[in-house]
Write a protein that holds these residues in place. Structure first.
Motif, PDB file in Angstrom:
ATOM      1  N   ARG A  91       0.714  -1.400  -0.039  1.00 58.16           N
ATOM      2  CA  ARG A  91       0.418   0.149   0.357  1.00 58.16           C
ATOM      3  C   ARG A  91       0.784   1.555   0.177  1.00 58.16           C
ATOM      4  NH1 ARG A  91      -4.197  -0.985   5.100  1.00 58.16           N
ATOM      5  NH2 ARG A  91      -1.561  -2.226   5.108  1.00 58.16           N
ATOM      6  N   SER A 114      -4.815   1.565   4.114  1.00 61.42           N
ATOM      7  CA  SER A 114      -6.435   1.646   3.205  1.00 61.42           C
ATOM      8  C   SER A 114      -6.913   2.291   2.736  1.00 61.42           C
ATOM      9  CB  SER A 114      -7.391   0.778   5.137  1.00 61.42           C
ATOM     10  OG  SER A 114      -6.582   0.056   5.248  1.00 61.42           O
ATOM     11  N   THR A 168      -5.394   3.225  -0.428  1.00 59.33           N
ATOM     12  CA  THR A 168      -5.285   2.609  -1.734  1.00 59.33           C
ATOM     13  C   THR A 168      -7.088   2.636  -1.749  1.00 59.33           C
ATOM     14  OG1 THR A 168      -3.590   1.337  -0.497  1.00 59.33           O
ATOM     15  CG2 THR A 168      -5.656  -0.155  -1.749  1.00 59.33           C
ATOM     16  N   GLN A 169      -7.709   2.686  -1.304  1.00 59.93           N
ATOM     17  CA  GLN A 169      -9.508   2.626  -1.377  1.00 59.93           C
ATOM     18  C   GLN A 169      -9.421   3.818  -2.440  1.00 59.93           C
ATOM     19  OE1 GLN A 169     -11.015   2.328   2.261  1.00 59.93           O
ATOM     20  NE2 GLN A 169     -11.036  -0.043   2.682  1.00 59.93           N
ATOM     21  N   TYR A 227      -9.664  -4.336  -1.889  1.00 55.79           N
ATOM     22  CA  TYR A 227      -9.763  -2.531  -1.278  1.00 55.79           C
ATOM     23  C   TYR A 227     -10.804  -2.111  -2.222  1.00 55.79           C
ATOM     24  CZ  TYR A 227      -5.892  -2.970   1.429  1.00 55.79           C
ATOM     25  OH  TYR A 227      -4.955  -4.262   2.605  1.00 55.79           O
ATOM     26  N   SER A 228     -11.296  -3.156  -2.975  1.00 52.03           N
ATOM     27  CA  SER A 228     -12.776  -1.950  -4.137  1.00 52.03           C
ATOM     28  C   SER A 228     -14.389  -2.872  -3.383  1.00 52.03           C
ATOM     29  CB  SER A 228     -12.400  -3.278  -5.410  1.00 52.03           C
ATOM     30  OG  SER A 228     -13.408  -2.652  -6.287  1.00 52.03           O
TER      31      SER A 228
END
Length: 231
Positions: free
Chosen positions: A133, A163, A166-167, A209-210
Motif C-alpha cells: 500500500r 487503507s 488505497t481505496q 480494497y474495492s
C-alpha cells in the motif's frame, strides 16, 4: 552508582525510541494541498522555510533498528513526499517531473553518512518492508499518481491512512476503471506487479480494497499515465 545507571538507561532508551515530530509537515500539507491532492507549489515556494525545517528534522532524527515498522513507514513515506516537493521546487516552474534528468536518481539529500535519492527510499527501504500500500501513499508529483494526502502519516494512524489511500486510488475512475470482468488499471500495478502478488494475486489484492466483486479471470489492461504536474 546504581541510581545513576538507571537514569542513564532511561535517558538512552528515550533517545533510541524518540520519534521526530511531523507537525511541521502536517501543517504545511493542510495549508498547501487540497482535498483532491493538488499541490500549491507556488505557495510553498513563497516560503520554503517550513519545508526546509521539516527535512532537517528528518535528517537529524533517522530511524533506528528499535523503531516499530509503522514508525519507520510513516517516517519514510513522509520523507519521500517532502523530498519530492523539494525536488520540484528546485526547478519550479515546470510542467512535469519528467522534464528533469533522472529525477528519481538524484542523490540530493544527506541522511547520516549517506546521500539519498527518491529511488533509494522507495526501492531500498520502503518496498523491502513488504507493504504494497506504500505505492498509494508516496506521490511522484504527477496527475496519474495517487493523490498526496493533505495530512502527515503517523505511526498511530498509518494502518487506516494506507487503507484509505488505497481505496480512494482504486475508486478514482480517472486512474482505475474497475468492473467485475474487466480491470483497466494504473500502470503502478504493472510496474510493481511483484509487490501486489507477494501474498495474493493482483485481482485478489484489488478485491480487498474495492467495492466491486472481481471475477477470478477478469481481464486486465493498463491505462496511459499522465505525468503532468499535480497542481
Amino acid at each position: 552508582m546504581k541510581f545513576y545507571l538507571v537514569l542513564f538507561t532511561i535517558f538512552w532508551s528515550a533517545l533510541i525510541y524518540a520519534q521526530p515530530s511531523h507537525d511541521i509537515w502536517n501543517n504545511l500539507l493542510k495549508a498547501h494541498v487540497s482535498s483532491n491532492g493538488n499541490v500549491d507549489y507556488q505557495g510553498i515556494q513563497n516560503n520554503t522555510e517550513d519545508l526546509e525545517n521539516y527535512i532537517s528534522v528528518l535528517q537529524n532524527n533517522m530511524p533506528t533498528e528499535n523503531w516499530a515498522k509503522n514508525e519507520k513507514l510513516a517516517y519514510w513515506i513522509n520523507a519521500y513526499n517532502a523530498l519530492t516537493i523539494d525536488l520540484i521546487l528546485r526547478h519550479y516552474p515546470i510542467n512535469s517531473i519528467k522534464e528533469l534528468k533522472k529525477p528519481w536518481d538524484q542523490p540530493l539529500w544527506h541522511f547520516g553518512d549517506k546521500t539519498m535519492s527518491l529511488n533509494d527510499i522507495e526501492h531500498k527501504i520502503l518496498r523491502k518492508m513488504g507493504e504494497p500500500r506504500i505505492h498509494f501513499a508516496i506521490v511522484c508529483a504527477s496527475v496519474s499518481c495517487p493523490k498526496l494526502l493533505n495530512e502527515a502519516y503517523t505511526a498511530d494512524a498509518i494502518e487506516q491512512q494506507l487503507s484509505k489511500a488505497t481505496q480512494e486510488f482504486l475508486s478514482d475512475s480517472s486512474k482505475n476503471k474497475i468492473s467485475k470482468d474487466r480491470l483497466e488499471l494504473s500502470k503502478i500495478f504493472k510496474w510493481f506487479a511483484k509487490d501486489f502478488k507477494a501474498n495474493n494475486s493482483l485481482r485478489g489484492f484489488i478485491s480487498l480494497y474495492s467495492n466491486v466483486e472481481i471475477a477470478p479471470k477478469a481481464k486486465i489492461s493498463y491505462l496511459d499515465y499522465n505525468w503532468d504536474l499535480n497542481e
